[in-house]
Motif scaffolding. Structure first.
Motif, PDB file in Angstrom:
ATOM      1  N   SER A  36       0.856  -1.182   0.000  1.00 53.22           N
ATOM      2  CA  SER A  36       0.000   0.000   0.000  1.00 53.22           C
ATOM      3  C   SER A  36       0.892   1.231   0.000  1.00 53.22           C
ATOM      4  CB  SER A  36      -0.922   0.007   1.218  1.00 53.22           C
ATOM      5  OG  SER A  36      -0.162   0.081   2.408  1.00 53.22           O
ATOM      6  N   PHE A  37       0.353   2.341  -0.486  1.00 46.56           N
ATOM      7  CA  PHE A  37       1.055   3.626  -0.471  1.00 46.56           C
ATOM      8  C   PHE A  37       0.536   4.440   0.695  1.00 46.56           C
ATOM      9  CE2 PHE A  37       2.741   2.704  -4.505  1.00 46.56           C
ATOM     10  CZ  PHE A  37       3.707   3.659  -4.786  1.00 46.56           C
ATOM     11  N   ASP A  38       1.462   5.038   1.432  1.00 50.93           N
ATOM     12  CA  ASP A  38       1.123   5.863   2.578  1.00 50.93           C
ATOM     13  C   ASP A  38       0.093   5.142   3.433  1.00 50.93           C
ATOM     14  OD1 ASP A  38       3.009   7.844   1.918  1.00 50.93           O
ATOM     15  OD2 ASP A  38       1.629   8.714   0.479  1.00 50.93           O
ATOM     16  N   SER A  39      -1.076   5.678   3.620  1.00 55.91           N
ATOM     17  CA  SER A  39      -2.067   4.998   4.458  1.00 55.91           C
ATOM     18  C   SER A  39      -3.191   4.405   3.617  1.00 55.91           C
ATOM     19  CB  SER A  39      -2.637   5.976   5.493  1.00 55.91           C
ATOM     20  OG  SER A  39      -3.237   7.069   4.812  1.00 55.91           O
ATOM     21  N   GLY A  40      -2.919   4.134   2.348  1.00 56.05           N
ATOM     22  CA  GLY A  40      -3.939   3.578   1.454  1.00 56.05           C
ATOM     23  C   GLY A  40      -4.226   2.115   1.732  1.00 56.05           C
ATOM     24  N   ALA A  41      -5.140   1.578   0.951  1.00 55.34           N
ATOM     25  CA  ALA A  41      -5.583   0.189   1.114  1.00 55.34           C
ATOM     26  C   ALA A  41      -4.527  -0.784   0.615  1.00 55.34           C
ATOM     27  CB  ALA A  41      -6.893  -0.024   0.360  1.00 55.34           C
ATOM     28  N   TRP A  42      -4.379  -1.896   1.328  1.00 57.69           N
ATOM     29  CA  TRP A  42      -3.467  -2.978   0.949  1.00 57.69           C
ATOM     30  C   TRP A  42      -4.052  -3.719  -0.243  1.00 57.69           C
ATOM     31  CZ3 TRP A  42      -3.902  -8.302   0.533  1.00 57.69           C
ATOM     32  CH2 TRP A  42      -2.715  -9.038   0.515  1.00 57.69           C
ATOM     33  N   THR A  43      -3.196  -4.040  -1.221  1.00 63.26           N
ATOM     34  CA  THR A  43      -3.613  -4.891  -2.337  1.00 63.26           C
ATOM     35  C   THR A  43      -2.581  -5.993  -2.517  1.00 63.26           C
ATOM     36  OG1 THR A  43      -2.550  -3.434  -3.961  1.00 63.26           O
ATOM     37  CG2 THR A  43      -4.893  -3.100  -3.579  1.00 63.26           C
ATOM     38  N   ALA A  44      -3.039  -7.157  -2.890  1.00 65.40           N
ATOM     39  CA  ALA A  44      -2.159  -8.301  -3.097  1.00 65.40           C
ATOM     40  C   ALA A  44      -1.330  -8.094  -4.353  1.00 65.40           C
ATOM     41  CB  ALA A  44      -2.977  -9.581  -3.217  1.00 65.40           C
ATOM     42  N   ASN A  45      -0.068  -8.460  -4.286  1.00 64.54           N
ATOM     43  CA  ASN A  45       0.870  -8.541  -5.403  1.00 64.54           C
ATOM     44  C   ASN A  45       1.402  -7.218  -5.932  1.00 64.54           C
ATOM     45  OD1 ASN A  45       0.576 -11.386  -5.367  1.00 64.54           O
ATOM     46  ND2 ASN A  45      -1.306 -11.152  -6.533  1.00 64.54           N
ATOM     47  N   SER A  46       0.601  -6.156  -5.989  1.00 64.79           N
ATOM     48  CA  SER A  46       1.125  -4.892  -6.511  1.00 64.79           C
ATOM     49  C   SER A  46       0.273  -3.719  -6.051  1.00 64.79           C
ATOM     50  CB  SER A  46       1.172  -4.919  -8.041  1.00 64.79           C
ATOM     51  OG  SER A  46      -0.134  -4.980  -8.563  1.00 64.79           O
ATOM     52  N   CYS A  47       0.897  -2.533  -6.088  1.00 66.17           N
ATOM     53  CA  CYS A  47       0.194  -1.298  -5.791  1.00 66.17           C
ATOM     54  C   CYS A  47       0.868  -0.193  -6.586  1.00 66.17           C
ATOM     55  CB  CYS A  47       0.199  -0.992  -4.289  1.00 66.17           C
ATOM     56  SG  CYS A  47       1.827  -0.856  -3.537  1.00 66.17           S
ATOM     57  N   ALA A  48       0.221   0.967  -6.687  1.00 67.13           N
ATOM     58  CA  ALA A  48       0.780   2.060  -7.468  1.00 67.13           C
ATOM     59  C   ALA A  48       0.346   3.391  -6.881  1.00 67.13           C
ATOM     60  CB  ALA A  48       0.327   1.951  -8.919  1.00 67.13           C
ATOM     61  N   GLY A  49       1.169   4.398  -7.109  1.00 72.10           N
ATOM     62  CA  GLY A  49       0.865   5.747  -6.654  1.00 72.10           C
ATOM     63  C   GLY A  49       1.948   6.679  -7.131  1.00 72.10           C
ATOM     64  N   GLY A  50       1.886   7.906  -6.660  1.00 68.23           N
ATOM     65  CA  GLY A  50       2.915   8.863  -7.021  1.00 68.23           C
ATOM     66  C   GLY A  50       2.380   9.992  -7.865  1.00 68.23           C
ATOM     67  N   GLY A  51       3.307  10.705  -8.505  1.00 65.37           N
ATOM     68  CA  GLY A  51       2.945  11.768  -9.414  1.00 65.37           C
ATOM     69  C   GLY A  51       2.887  13.154  -8.799  1.00 65.37           C
ATOM     70  N   GLU A  52       3.247  13.307  -7.536  1.00 66.50           N
ATOM     71  CA  GLU A  52       3.221  14.627  -6.917  1.00 66.50           C
ATOM     72  C   GLU A  52       4.649  15.110  -6.676  1.00 66.50           C
ATOM     73  OE1 GLU A  52       0.396  15.212  -3.677  1.00 66.50           O
ATOM     74  OE2 GLU A  52      -0.470  13.258  -4.196  1.00 66.50           O
ATOM     75  N   GLN A  53       4.889  16.346  -7.025  1.00 67.65           N
ATOM     76  CA  GLN A  53       6.217  16.945  -6.920  1.00 67.65           C
ATOM     77  C   GLN A  53       6.678  17.014  -5.464  1.00 67.65           C
ATOM     78  OE1 GLN A  53       8.186  17.965  -9.541  1.00 67.65           O
ATOM     79  NE2 GLN A  53       9.788  18.373  -8.060  1.00 67.65           N
ATOM     80  N   GLY A  54       7.901  16.542  -5.210  1.00 68.20           N
ATOM     81  CA  GLY A  54       8.524  16.696  -3.908  1.00 68.20           C
ATOM     82  C   GLY A  54       7.974  15.813  -2.798  1.00 68.20           C
ATOM     83  N   VAL A  55       7.092  14.884  -3.104  1.00 72.75           N
ATOM     84  CA  VAL A  55       6.498  14.033  -2.077  1.00 72.75           C
ATOM     85  C   VAL A  55       7.344  12.772  -1.907  1.00 72.75           C
ATOM     86  CG1 VAL A  55       4.482  12.639  -1.458  1.00 72.75           C
ATOM     87  CG2 VAL A  55       4.169  14.896  -2.506  1.00 72.75           C
ATOM     88  N   VAL A  56       7.649  12.435  -0.662  1.00 72.44           N
ATOM     89  CA  VAL A  56       8.323  11.177  -0.362  1.00 72.44           C
ATOM     90  C   VAL A  56       7.238  10.194   0.055  1.00 72.44           C
ATOM     91  CG1 VAL A  56       9.995   9.992   1.101  1.00 72.44           C
ATOM     92  CG2 VAL A  56      10.442  12.341   0.338  1.00 72.44           C
ATOM     93  N   TYR A  57       7.095   9.131  -0.703  1.00 68.93           N
ATOM     94  CA  TYR A  57       6.040   8.154  -0.453  1.00 68.93           C
ATOM     95  C   TYR A  57       6.539   7.062   0.477  1.00 68.93           C
ATOM     96  CZ  TYR A  57       3.687  10.483  -4.234  1.00 68.93           C
ATOM     97  OH  TYR A  57       3.091  11.436  -5.013  1.00 68.93           O
ATOM     98  N   GLN A  58       5.654   6.603   1.345  1.00 68.65           N
ATOM     99  CA  GLN A  58       5.928   5.455   2.198  1.00 68.65           C
ATOM    100  C   GLN A  58       5.218   4.260   1.576  1.00 68.65           C
ATOM    101  OE1 GLN A  58       7.936   5.643   5.071  1.00 68.65           O
ATOM    102  NE2 GLN A  58       8.305   7.636   4.141  1.00 68.65           N
ATOM    103  N   ILE A  59       5.981   3.295   1.120  1.00 72.34           N
ATOM    104  CA  ILE A  59       5.417   2.089   0.518  1.00 72.34           C
ATOM    105  C   ILE A  59       5.518   0.988   1.567  1.00 72.34           C
ATOM    106  CG2 ILE A  59       5.587   0.441  -1.368  1.00 72.34           C
ATOM    107  CD1 ILE A  59       7.169   2.751  -2.856  1.00 72.34           C
ATOM    108  N   HIS A  60       4.376   0.433   1.931  1.00 69.54           N
ATOM    109  CA  HIS A  60       4.322  -0.580   2.978  1.00 69.54           C
ATOM    110  C   HIS A  60       4.051  -1.945   2.346  1.00 69.54           C
ATOM    111  CE1 HIS A  60       4.098   2.721   5.854  1.00 69.54           C
ATOM    112  NE2 HIS A  60       3.157   3.242   5.090  1.00 69.54           N
ATOM    113  N   PHE A  61       5.023  -2.841   2.446  1.00 67.39           N
ATOM    114  CA  PHE A  61       4.850  -4.223   2.006  1.00 67.39           C
ATOM    115  C   PHE A  61       4.478  -5.046   3.234  1.00 67.39           C
ATOM    116  CE2 PHE A  61       7.824  -2.508  -1.112  1.00 67.39           C
ATOM    117  CZ  PHE A  61       7.245  -2.925  -2.301  1.00 67.39           C
ATOM    118  N   SER A  62       3.508  -5.937   3.090  1.00 74.09           N
ATOM    119  CA  SER A  62       3.152  -6.800   4.223  1.00 74.09           C
ATOM    120  C   SER A  62       2.608  -8.130   3.712  1.00 74.09           C
ATOM    121  CB  SER A  62       2.140  -6.121   5.140  1.00 74.09           C
ATOM    122  OG  SER A  62       0.947  -5.833   4.458  1.00 74.09           O
ATOM    123  N   ALA A  63       2.861  -9.152   4.523  1.00 71.22           N
ATOM    124  CA  ALA A  63       2.433 -10.512   4.184  1.00 71.22           C
ATOM    125  C   ALA A  63       1.098 -10.812   4.848  1.00 71.22           C
ATOM    126  CB  ALA A  63       3.482 -11.523   4.631  1.00 71.22           C
TER     127      ALA A  63
END
Length: 149
Positions: A36-63
């Motif tokens: 999931s990206f930042d505090s977004g919803a978890w999805t199996a196998n892949s996720c996507a986000g981004g596109g904002e200038q100067g933003v540092v994204y937190q990508i959370h991988f979990s099993a």
């Protein structure tokens, strides 16, 4: 008398276990890695986000669908446009990805013009069996071309 009480207690305990039941166990091999990206919803196998200038994204991988005790080994790769996937990519070592953790967080800033991909490989070992599960996170660029920024 003690034998009789012991027998009665054993019978009552057996019936209680039948009535209550035990939790369902997942078999080894049903584990899934997602993100999931930042505090977004978890999805199996892949996720996507981004596109904002100067933003540092937190990508959370979990099993998910874990059952029992595992030994764990995380390997995280970063790719940019033109790099082959799957590995080799550039191996990165986030500090949250430890052998005791079922989660891993990666910080990544959007690139102006290139899509970036982070892939996480979680190797699980349980009772002598080993399995690798993967998830991919795509970070979109800020602009689609130099003219659009």
């Amino acid at each position: 008398m003690q034998k009789l009480l012991g027998s009665v207690f054993s019978c009552v305990l057996a019936v209680a276990l039948l009535v209550v039941g035990s939790p369902a166990a997942n078999a080894f091999g049903s584990e899934v890695l997602g993100c999931s990206f930042d505090s977004g919803a978890w999805t199996a196998n892949s996720c996507a986000g981004g596109g904002e200038q100067g933003v540092v994204y937190q990508i959370h991988f979990s099993a998910h669908n874990l059952s029992g005790t595992y030994s764990k080994r995380w390997t995280v790769y970063q790719y940019q446009a033109g790099m082959s996937q799957p590995p080799p990519g550039v191996v990165i070592t986030p500090t949250t990805c430890t052998s005791t953790s079922t989660t891993c967080t990666v910080s990544l800033k959007s690139n102006a013009f290139q899509t970036k991909t982070i892939s996480a490989d979680l190797q699980l070992t349980q009772s002598g069996q080993t399995r690798d599960i993967w998830a991919y996170a795509t970070v979109y660029p800020v602009c689609s071309s130099p003219d659009s920024c």
